[in-house]
Design a protein around this motif. Structure first.
Motif, short mmCIF file in Angstrom:
data_model
loop_
_atom_site.label_atom_id
_atom_site.label_comp_id
_atom_site.label_asym_id
_atom_site.label_seq_id
_atom_site.Cartn_x
_atom_site.Cartn_y
_atom_site.Cartn_z
N LEU A 81 47.41 28.29 28.28
CA LEU A 81 46.54 28.77 27.21
C LEU A 81 45.16 29.08 27.78
O LEU A 81 44.46 28.18 28.25
CB LEU A 81 46.44 27.71 26.11
CG LEU A 81 45.43 27.96 24.98
CD1 LEU A 81 45.77 29.22 24.21
CD2 LEU A 81 45.38 26.75 24.05
N VAL A 82 44.77 30.35 27.76
CA VAL A 82 43.44 30.74 28.24
C VAL A 82 42.45 30.67 27.09
O VAL A 82 42.83 30.76 25.91
CB VAL A 82 43.46 32.14 28.88
CG1 VAL A 82 44.36 32.14 30.12
CG2 VAL A 82 43.92 33.22 27.90
N PRO A 83 41.16 30.52 27.39
CA PRO A 83 40.20 30.24 26.32
C PRO A 83 39.83 31.41 25.43
O PRO A 83 39.31 31.19 24.33
CB PRO A 83 38.98 29.72 27.09
CG PRO A 83 39.12 30.24 28.47
CD PRO A 83 40.58 30.32 28.73
N ASP A 84 40.07 32.65 25.86
CA ASP A 84 39.66 33.78 25.02
C ASP A 84 40.46 35.03 25.38
O ASP A 84 41.21 35.06 26.35
CB ASP A 84 38.15 34.04 25.13
CG ASP A 84 37.69 34.19 26.59
OD1 ASP A 84 38.36 34.91 27.36
OD2 ASP A 84 36.68 33.57 26.94
N ARG A 85 40.28 36.07 24.57
CA ARG A 85 41.06 37.30 24.73
C ARG A 85 40.66 38.06 26.00
O ARG A 85 41.48 38.72 26.61
CB ARG A 85 40.88 38.19 23.49
CG ARG A 85 41.93 39.32 23.40
CD ARG A 85 41.91 39.96 22.03
NE ARG A 85 43.07 40.83 21.87
CZ ARG A 85 43.03 42.15 21.99
NH1 ARG A 85 41.89 42.76 22.28
NH2 ARG A 85 44.13 42.87 21.83
N LEU A 88 42.67 36.81 28.76
CA LEU A 88 44.04 37.30 28.69
C LEU A 88 44.12 38.74 29.17
O LEU A 88 45.07 39.13 29.86
CB LEU A 88 44.58 37.19 27.26
CG LEU A 88 46.07 37.46 27.10
CD1 LEU A 88 46.90 36.39 27.82
CD2 LEU A 88 46.46 37.52 25.62
N SER A 110 49.02 34.06 17.98
CA SER A 110 48.62 34.16 19.38
C SER A 110 49.08 35.49 19.95
O SER A 110 49.90 36.20 19.35
CB SER A 110 49.23 33.02 20.20
OG SER A 110 50.64 33.11 20.20
N TYR A 126 48.81 32.90 27.42
CA TYR A 126 48.50 33.34 26.06
C TYR A 126 47.11 32.92 25.62
O TYR A 126 46.46 32.09 26.25
CB TYR A 126 49.54 32.82 25.08
CG TYR A 126 49.47 31.34 24.71
CD1 TYR A 126 49.12 30.95 23.41
CD2 TYR A 126 49.78 30.33 25.62
CE1 TYR A 126 49.09 29.61 23.03
CE2 TYR A 126 49.75 28.99 25.25
CZ TYR A 126 49.40 28.64 23.96
OH TYR A 126 49.36 27.31 23.59
N ARG A 127 46.67 33.53 24.53
CA ARG A 127 45.43 33.12 23.87
C ARG A 127 45.74 32.93 22.40
O ARG A 127 46.57 33.62 21.81
CB ARG A 127 44.33 34.14 24.08
CG ARG A 127 44.50 35.46 23.32
CD ARG A 127 43.68 35.50 22.04
NE ARG A 127 43.89 36.72 21.25
CZ ARG A 127 43.24 37.00 20.13
NH1 ARG A 127 42.33 36.17 19.66
NH2 ARG A 127 43.50 38.11 19.46
N ASP A 128 45.08 31.97 21.78
CA ASP A 128 45.26 31.70 20.36
C ASP A 128 44.28 32.51 19.52
O ASP A 128 43.13 32.72 19.91
CB ASP A 128 45.03 30.22 20.05
CG ASP A 128 46.25 29.36 20.31
OD1 ASP A 128 47.37 29.89 20.30
OD2 ASP A 128 46.07 28.14 20.53
N THR A 170 41.23 26.73 30.83
CA THR A 170 42.66 26.98 30.67
C THR A 170 43.40 25.65 30.61
O THR A 170 43.13 24.74 31.40
CB THR A 170 43.19 27.82 31.84
OG1 THR A 170 42.53 29.10 31.84
CG2 THR A 170 44.70 28.04 31.75
#
Length: 289
Positions: A81-85, A88, A110, A126-128, A170
């Motif tokens: 999981l990365v912290p932002d778009r 990504l 996501s 991915y990013r949420d 991450t």
């Protein structure tokens, strides 16, 4: 379900068996964007900058032959999981430049990219979306979709920023498993461990979580009902961690496992157990990993 796992529970490090350690290290460093944090005899621990604990551990199994995807119970994918778009978008640009196949999906909660490592271990990056944008159906289940990502828009998000690997912040967002069958698996993860069922795909997959997340663990029978556990002599998942925020939360799970007569052992403060498919799980306390 009367017992609910601590809301702060999360997925910790994932431990993989690989056939060629140096090849895997190069892949995870250059393609995925992880850094080597520790090296040992036939082992490596990888993560991101910022002083965080390793996210991924690799152990070489000499002369092991990679198996085709969906060969048995075990790993479907682990998810970074990365912290932002923007992060990504940078990851997508680097993946495309590497020349490997990149799958992608907009899950509504996501945006996700999908690849496989040289041993066919599945990986999601991915990013949420913000939680306030997540929707629920009439039964209270989180609505997740399988729409294509707008790749050009995602690449534009990255701009001309240089690729410097996966950024600080991450984490291991979730893990998705092939399992032998769903009824006993659901009982183990929800009734015993206390995860909450948040979504399902007909009778082929379940998604469970702690603390209202869209899912910490996916469980599917896409390798076939009755699929045997991937052997320890082959590349694949060795085990994964579930990290609890306190010793009290860990001991609550210990009591649940004992009450359900689930075989377990302990090692230096970690509880080691196997799910109904034989997949090993290690229940650790935050800060001890």
């Amino acid at each position: 379900m009367s017992f609910v796992i601590d809301a702060g529970a999360r997925i910790g490090s994932v431990h993989l068996r690989v056939s060629q350690l140096e090849r895997s290290i190069a892949f995870y460093r250059e393609v995925v964007g992880l850094q080597v944090l520790e090296r040992g005899e036939g082992t490596a621990a990888l993560g991101v900058s910022g002083g965080s604990a390793p996210l991924l551990h690799l152990r070489e199994i000499p002369n092991a032959a990679p198996l085709p995807r969906r060969s048995g119970a075990g790993l479907y994918h682990f998810a970074l999981l990365v912290p932002d778009r923007r992060a990504l978008g940078l990851a997508l640009r680097n993946l495309l430049a590497s020349g490997i196949h990149v799958g992608h999906s907009d899950h509504l909660v996501s945006e996700a990219l999908y690849i496989s490592d040289p041993d066919n271990n599945g990986i999601e990056i991915y990013r949420d979306r913000p939680r306030e944008e997540w929707k629920r159906d009439a039964n209270g289940n989180i609505v997740m979709g399988l729409e294509p990502i707008d790749r050009e828009d995602l690449l534009a998000e990255a701009g001309d920023a240089p690729w410097e690997g996966l950024p600080a912040g991450t984490t291991m967002g979730h893990i998705h498993l092939h399992v032998t069958e769903l009824p006993t698996t659901e009982h183990f993860y929800t009734d015993v461990l206390g995860f909450e069922l948040v979504a399902q795909m007909a009778d082929s997959a379940l998604f469970i979580a702690a603390g209202g997340y869209h899912h910490h663990i996916g469980l599917n029978v896409w390798a076939g009902i009755g699929a045997p556990l991937i052997p320890e002599t082959a590349p694949g998942l060795a085990y994964f961690q579930i990290v609890l925020p306190t010793e009290e939360a860990q001991m609550a799970l210990f009591a649940r496992l004992q009450a359900a007569s689930v075989p377990l052992r302990t090692d230096r403060g970690t509880i080691i157990v196997r799910d109904p498919s034989g997949i090993e799980i290690r229940l650790a306390v935050q800060g001890s990993t």
